[in-house]
Motif scaffolding. Structure first.
Motif, PDB file in Angstrom:
ATOM      1  N   MET A 255       0.806  -1.229  -0.151  1.00 22.27           N
ATOM      2  CA  MET A 255      -0.088   0.003   0.084  1.00 22.27           C
ATOM      3  C   MET A 255       1.086   1.133   0.019  1.00 22.27           C
ATOM      4  N   LEU A 256       2.182   1.127   0.030  1.00 17.85           N
ATOM      5  CA  LEU A 256       3.056   2.137   0.124  1.00 17.85           C
ATOM      6  C   LEU A 256       3.870   2.243  -0.953  1.00 17.85           C
TER       7      LEU A 256
ATOM      8  N   GLY B  46       7.106  11.192  -1.918  1.00 13.66           N
ATOM      9  CA  GLY B  46       8.763  11.085  -1.685  1.00 13.66           C
ATOM     10  C   GLY B  46       9.241  11.284  -0.249  1.00 13.66           C
ATOM     11  N   PHE B  47       8.390  12.134   0.513  1.00 12.05           N
ATOM     12  CA  PHE B  47       8.950  12.388   1.834  1.00 12.05           C
ATOM     13  C   PHE B  47       8.330  11.962   2.965  1.00 12.05           C
ATOM     14  N   LEU B  51       2.053   8.440   4.988  1.00 16.07           N
ATOM     15  CA  LEU B  51       0.659   9.002   5.033  1.00 16.07           C
ATOM     16  C   LEU B  51      -0.163   8.514   3.941  1.00 16.07           C
ATOM     17  N   LEU B  52       0.492   8.061   3.015  1.00 18.21           N
ATOM     18  CA  LEU B  52      -0.473   7.466   1.906  1.00 18.21           C
ATOM     19  C   LEU B  52      -0.765   5.985   2.447  1.00 18.21           C
ATOM     20  N   ILE B  64      -5.458   5.917   2.245  1.00 18.17           N
ATOM     21  CA  ILE B  64      -5.576   7.316   1.521  1.00 18.17           C
ATOM     22  C   ILE B  64      -4.888   7.197   0.186  1.00 18.17           C
ATOM     23  N   GLY B  65      -3.662   6.592   0.021  1.00 15.21           N
ATOM     24  CA  GLY B  65      -2.992   6.517  -1.014  1.00 15.21           C
ATOM     25  C   GLY B  65      -3.989   6.092  -2.396  1.00 15.21           C
ATOM     26  N   TRP B  66      -4.968   5.238  -2.186  1.00 12.57           N
ATOM     27  CA  TRP B  66      -5.694   4.851  -3.388  1.00 12.57           C
ATOM     28  C   TRP B  66      -6.749   5.689  -3.785  1.00 12.57           C
ATOM     29  N   VAL B  67      -7.144   6.455  -2.637  1.00 12.78           N
ATOM     30  CA  VAL B  67      -8.380   7.211  -2.857  1.00 12.78           C
ATOM     31  C   VAL B  67      -7.773   8.709  -3.568  1.00 12.78           C
ATOM     32  N   THR B  68      -6.480   9.029  -2.804  1.00 10.60           N
ATOM     33  CA  THR B  68      -6.004  10.145  -3.699  1.00 10.60           C
ATOM     34  C   THR B  68      -5.693  10.074  -5.138  1.00 10.60           C
ATOM     35  N   GLY B  69      -5.364   8.560  -5.451  1.00 16.01           N
ATOM     36  CA  GLY B  69      -5.077   8.516  -6.788  1.00 16.01           C
ATOM     37  C   GLY B  69      -6.333   8.592  -7.605  1.00 16.01           C
ATOM     38  N   LEU B  70      -7.237   8.047  -7.133  1.00 20.14           N
ATOM     39  CA  LEU B  70      -8.619   8.107  -7.841  1.00 20.14           C
ATOM     40  C   LEU B  70      -9.050   9.437  -7.965  1.00 20.14           C
TER      41      LEU B  70
END
Lengths: 408, 104
Positions: A255-256, B46-47, B51-52, B64-70
């Motif tokens: 997931m990262l 990157g930093f 968080l993702l 959150i990462g997948w939702v942000t991508g969408l």
């Protein structure tokens, strides 16, 4: 180089899709296969249809401008063709395999490829179109020394074509060899001749139509796979992710962003390459000439981005499924009915469409394409060989599922 | 009609100035609207990649990462739509006016 995808991806996708049965049987041995009549018939049918389109397009081509730009596509047609140009090896093979092996990295790539689109439209597209030129060197030499620019771009094109074409033709040869039981040399030569025929006789109008067909096939294929994959998880993305994390060797790290982009500088550098590199793709820029007028050209970008966005999203779903699959299948679906563990069989009358194997195969080849090192060919061969039994051997298939599949 | 004078006429046409200004500011705003969220995302990836990986709900597996991508993909598509609408409507109308003026 672009021409290679044009025929290659749709025809192979088609061949793979309709010949999953054959593909499953041949995974274990990528050397010469017995002649497979079904696969060859499908392939030839596709070739005949696209050659028919080429002939039709050629009969309508009257001038040089027709040949190079095939002007006259509507916004929707041109948009589909743009999407077809774009959803090529990088999107289908690269992103799928990246999600398969590294998880979230694939999403970063998808987003970056995608962000290039509006930039292209806002900043370059109109100016380029207004110049009324045909190729990128025409555009670059508009205000510069024509001879030098053309020499420079010729060197650039030939260098890229050399490297790119070798990879593409090698992939084409391997796939056709695998599916049809042709000799590798014959397969490569046949594909090469076909490409030359399409482009020489059909020009840009034929290319547009072949791209439209390809885009439609790929959209249907990807959607079907995503729906079938999600159906295995009761259409719950949540349980899909859960299974994926449980099965993947990297666990919740998928997931990262992975090691590939772990360093902030590498990440920023990669994003520059992905966004601005994509925004400069010549075959994409060329598509702004193939629409009827500026309004249709703009509209086509909207259509294309819609389809491509959708495609990326279903690609991100589809492959996610595969990670969870090993375990899900081992738990029950595949047991005792003579299926190989890890397969994802969808039974249709008379055929077995082995979706899992197709994706796996595509992912393997795609992953191999990213590593154009000298040992690339051997790597693909080995990994394909390892595919069906990956769970048991745990060799190259280790990311698929741990050896516990054996014991369960 | 002589070509250079036609061009000079267009350049002096106030509508042409209006068209250029309107297009330029619109394009700059849209480019920023595309690049700022994207680079915010890249910098986070990157930093502060962890968080993702945060979950959107405690019990959900979706991060959150997948939702942000969408959201990034859909948002970018909508910006493209916005541009196409404005360019094909307002800007093309101004262009047509300028061309009509030049022909007189």
């Amino acid at each position: 180089m672009k021409r290679t995808f044009k025929l290659l991806v749709p025809s192979l996708l088609l061949a793979v899709a309709f010949n999953a049965f054959a593909a499953t049987e041949t995974f274990g041995n990528v050397q010469k296969q017995p002649v497979n009549m079904t696969a060859i018939t499908m392939f030839l049918a596709f070739v005949v249809v696209t050659l028919g389109i080429t002939w039709w397009a050629a009969s309508r081509t009257k001038s040089m401008e027709d040949f190079y730009t095939g002007r006259g596509s509507t916004g929707f047609q041109n948009g589909l063709a743009l999407a077809g140009d774009y959803m090529s090896a990088a999107a289908l093979l690269g992103v799928t395999s990246m999600i398969f092996f590294n998880g979230y990295d694939g999403m970063i790539y998808s987003i970056s490829f995608f962000v290039a689109w509006p930039l292209l439209l806002f900043l370059f597209a109109e100016r380029i179109r207004n110049l009324g030129r045909v190729t990128i060197s025409d555009i670059a030499s508009f205000r510069l020394d024509q001879d030098r620019i053309r020499t420079l771009t010729a060197f650039g094109s030939l260098t890229v074509v050399c490297f790119y074409l070798v990879v593409q033709m090698d992939g084409a040869g391997q796939l056709i060899q695998l599916l049809f039981g042709l000799q590798y040399n014959e397969a490569v030569i046949a594909v090469g001749i076909l490409m030359a025929v399409y482009v020489t006789f059909g020009g840009m109008a034929a290319t547009t139509w072949v791209q439209i067909i390809k885009a439609v096939l790929m959209l249907i294929g990807a959607t079907l796979l995503a729906v079938l994959a999600l159906s295995k998880f009761g259409f719950s993305i949540n349980s899909l992710f859960e299974q994926a994390i449980a099965t993947h060797k990297n666990g919740s790290n998928i997931m990262l962003p992975s090691k590939l982009v772990a360093d902030p500088i590498a990440m920023i550098s990669l994003s520059f390459g992905l966004v601005f590199g994509t925004a400069g793709l010549p075959h994409i820029l060329m598509r702004f000439f193939t629409a009827r007028d500026a309004a249709q050209a703009r509209k086509s970008v909207f259509v294309a981005t819609g389809f491509i966005g959708f495609f990326f999203l279903v690609m991100n779903r589809g492959p996610g499924e595969r990670r969870g699959l090993g375990r899900a299948v081992a738990r029950g679906v595949g047991q005792g009915d003579g299926q190989r563990q890890g397969d994802f069989p969808v039974r249709l009358p008379g055929h077995r469409f082995d979706v899992h194997s197709i994706f796996l195969y595509v992912a393997r080849v795609g992953h191999g394409q990213q590593h154009t090192s000298h040992r690339r060919t051997g790597w693909i061969r080995r990994s394909i060989r390892a595919c069906p039994d990956g769970h048991r051997r745990g060799s190259r298939g280790k990311s698929l599922g741990p050896t516990h599949v054996d014991r369960s | 009609m002589d070509k250079p004078t036609a061009l000079a006429g267009i350049r002096e046409n106030p509508i042409f100035g209006q068209l250029v200004r309107c297009r330029r500011s619109f394009v700059i705003r849209l480019t920023l609207a595309t690049l700022l969220p994207y680079y915010a995302f890249i910098l986070v990836a990157g930093f502060a990649p962890h968080l993702l990986g945060e979950k959107i709900f405690p019990e959900s597996m979706v991060t959150i990462g997948w939702v942000t991508g969408l959201l990034l993909i859909v948002g970018t598509w909508l910006l493209t739509g916005l541009y196409v609408r404005r360019a094909n409507g307002e800007c093309d109308e101004l262009t047509a006016q300028i061309l009509a003026g030049a022909e007189q």
